[in-house]
Design an enzyme around this catalytic site. Structure first.
Site, short mmCIF file in Angstrom:
data_model
loop_
_atom_site.label_atom_id
_atom_site.label_comp_id
_atom_site.label_asym_id
_atom_site.label_seq_id
_atom_site.Cartn_x
_atom_site.Cartn_y
_atom_site.Cartn_z
N ASN A 8 0.86 -1.18 0.00
CA ASN A 8 0.00 0.00 0.00
C ASN A 8 0.90 1.24 0.00
O ASN A 8 1.69 1.43 0.94
CB ASN A 8 -0.90 -0.05 1.24
CG ASN A 8 -1.81 1.16 1.36
OD1 ASN A 8 -1.41 2.28 1.05
ND2 ASN A 8 -3.02 0.94 1.83
N ARG A 19 4.81 18.43 1.32
CA ARG A 19 5.63 19.53 0.80
C ARG A 19 5.09 20.16 -0.48
O ARG A 19 5.63 21.13 -0.97
CB ARG A 19 7.06 19.03 0.55
CG ARG A 19 7.95 19.13 1.76
CD ARG A 19 8.11 20.58 2.17
NE ARG A 19 8.84 20.72 3.40
CZ ARG A 19 10.16 20.92 3.47
NH1 ARG A 19 10.88 20.97 2.38
NH2 ARG A 19 10.74 21.06 4.63
N HIS A 44 -5.46 3.58 -1.61
CA HIS A 44 -6.73 3.82 -0.91
C HIS A 44 -7.07 5.31 -1.02
O HIS A 44 -6.78 6.09 -0.12
CB HIS A 44 -6.59 3.40 0.56
CG HIS A 44 -7.88 3.35 1.30
ND1 HIS A 44 -8.14 2.44 2.30
CD2 HIS A 44 -9.00 4.10 1.22
CE1 HIS A 44 -9.36 2.63 2.79
NE2 HIS A 44 -9.90 3.64 2.15
N HIS A 51 -4.04 11.49 0.95
CA HIS A 51 -2.92 10.59 0.66
C HIS A 51 -2.83 10.47 -0.87
O HIS A 51 -2.36 11.38 -1.53
CB HIS A 51 -3.11 9.20 1.28
CG HIS A 51 -3.65 9.16 2.67
ND1 HIS A 51 -4.79 8.50 3.02
CD2 HIS A 51 -3.17 9.71 3.81
CE1 HIS A 51 -4.98 8.62 4.32
NE2 HIS A 51 -4.03 9.36 4.83
N GLU A 71 -8.70 0.39 -2.88
CA GLU A 71 -9.59 0.29 -1.73
C GLU A 71 -10.39 1.57 -1.58
O GLU A 71 -9.86 2.65 -1.86
CB GLU A 71 -8.78 0.14 -0.44
CG GLU A 71 -7.87 -1.04 -0.37
CD GLU A 71 -7.02 -1.00 0.89
OE1 GLU A 71 -6.44 -2.04 1.20
OE2 GLU A 71 -6.94 0.04 1.55
N THR A 102 -8.11 6.27 9.61
CA THR A 102 -7.83 5.05 8.86
C THR A 102 -9.04 4.12 9.04
O THR A 102 -9.89 4.37 9.88
CB THR A 102 -6.52 4.39 9.33
OG1 THR A 102 -6.24 3.25 8.52
CG2 THR A 102 -6.58 3.98 10.80
N HIS A 192 -4.18 -4.53 7.64
CA HIS A 192 -4.22 -3.47 8.65
C HIS A 192 -3.33 -3.81 9.83
O HIS A 192 -3.52 -4.81 10.51
CB HIS A 192 -5.63 -3.16 9.16
CG HIS A 192 -5.84 -1.68 9.30
ND1 HIS A 192 -5.26 -0.94 10.30
CD2 HIS A 192 -6.50 -0.79 8.52
CE1 HIS A 192 -5.57 0.34 10.14
NE2 HIS A 192 -6.32 0.46 9.06
N ASP A 193 -2.33 -2.97 10.01
CA ASP A 193 -1.38 -3.09 11.13
C ASP A 193 -0.54 -4.36 11.11
O ASP A 193 0.02 -4.74 12.13
CB ASP A 193 -2.11 -2.97 12.48
CG ASP A 193 -2.72 -1.60 12.66
OD1 ASP A 193 -2.00 -0.61 12.52
OD2 ASP A 193 -3.94 -1.52 12.92
N1 PXP Z 1 -6.57 -2.69 4.37
C1 PXP Z 1 -7.39 -1.62 4.44
C2 PXP Z 1 -8.82 -1.81 4.09
C3 PXP Z 1 -6.91 -0.37 4.82
O1 PXP Z 1 -7.74 0.68 4.89
C4 PXP Z 1 -5.54 -0.23 5.11
C5 PXP Z 1 -5.00 1.11 5.48
O2 PXP Z 1 -5.23 2.02 4.46
C6 PXP Z 1 -4.72 -1.37 5.01
C7 PXP Z 1 -5.26 -2.59 4.64
C8 PXP Z 1 -3.26 -1.32 5.29
O3 PXP Z 1 -3.04 -1.04 6.65
P1 PXP Z 1 -1.61 -0.62 7.16
O4 PXP Z 1 -1.29 0.71 6.55
O5 PXP Z 1 -1.77 -0.56 8.65
O6 PXP Z 1 -0.65 -1.68 6.72
#
Ligand code: PXP
Length: 238
Positions: A8, A19, A44, A51, A71, A102, A192-193
């Site tokens: 991502n 900047r 995303h 972003h 996404e 997020t 995610h995380d």
């Molecule tokens: N999956 C989804 C649906 C997300 O919204 C995000 C964060 O944009 C991620 C995965 C990736 O998460 P991370 O940035 O914590 O790796």
């Protein structure tokens, strides 16, 4: 089959946007991540474009040699138009609110069943694979199967938050949810995380995991190890 690593690149855009110029170059980052071994690129776009911008998404699609995953929340008409126009390999539908820091929850696949069915149909008619973001809850996964989605993306925040306290307890719901998904013929993604500490155990514990998408921790690690090494380190965890 090895689990695919989709990188991502939103955080690279966040750095650029801070900047106002074009450093770091997001398009080049997409090219380089693939060159360095990423199996896919995830973006995303959010309505405020803080972003990744909609224009980035249009520029990135032609340089994709792996898989492109977009996404976002399909309740934004602009998002739906963008996806139908760019035709990525996969769209991941996420129920996040416009100003949300997020993503922080999956779909309620029971309450929103009809909405999801209608929405998923629009993307599938265009030949785009659909994944929907869900919490690791068995009945939410079971109901996801009735929406026509090809895959689910398991929301791994809770796993990551609890991994260092008790990894067996942290993974338990994900194993049950993944088993349900497999029984229902749904492909399984996760994200995610996820990071270099928790990814290996997750991947080893969840059979049939097709893809993880990772942004924040991977880009943060790249500050220390470089992007190429970091992508290889994450791939080794899989
Ligand atoms: N999956 C989804 C649906 C997300 O919204 C995000 C964060 O944009 C991620 C995965 C990736 O998460 P991370 O940035 O914590 O790796």
């Amino acid at each position: 089959m090895a689990t695919k690593l989709s990188v991502n690149i939103n955080k690279i855009a966040t750095l650029r946007n801070s900047r106002g110029g074009n450093t770091p170059n997001v398009l080049q980052a997409a090219i380089d991540c693939q060159q360095f071994g990423a199996d896919g690129i995830t973006v995303h776009p959010r309505p405020d474009e803080r972003h990744i911008r909609y224009s980035d998404v249009r520029e990135i699609m032609p340089v994709i040699t792996t898989e492109f995953n977009i996404e976002g929340n399909p309740k934004e008409e602009k998002f739906v138009q963008l996806v139908l126009e760019t035709k990525p390999h996969q769209v991941t539908l996420v129920p996040d609110a416009a100003g949300q820091l997020t993503s922080d929850h999956g779909w309620d696949t029971i309450a929103e069943a009809q909405y999801l069915r209608d929405t998923i149909e629009v993307f599938k008619r265009s030949g785009i694979r659909v994944s929907i973001f869900v919490d690791p809850v068995e009945n939410m996964v079971a109901a996801a199967a009735d929406t026509g989605t090809d895959r689910i993306e398991l929301y791994t925040e809770a796993y990551a938050a609890n991994y260092h306290k008790n990894k067996e307890a942290a993974i338990a719901d994900y194993i049950k949810a993944a088993k349900m998904a497999y029984e229902k013929n749904l492909g399984i993604n996760a994200g995610h995380d996820l990071d270099r500490d928790n990814l290996g155990y997750f991947s080893a514990s969840i059979p049939h995991l097709l893809e993880v998408s990772i942004g924040h921790a991977l880009i943060a690690d790249a500050l220390y190890y470089g992007l190429e090494n970091t992508i290889q380190l994450y791939k080794r965890c899989l």
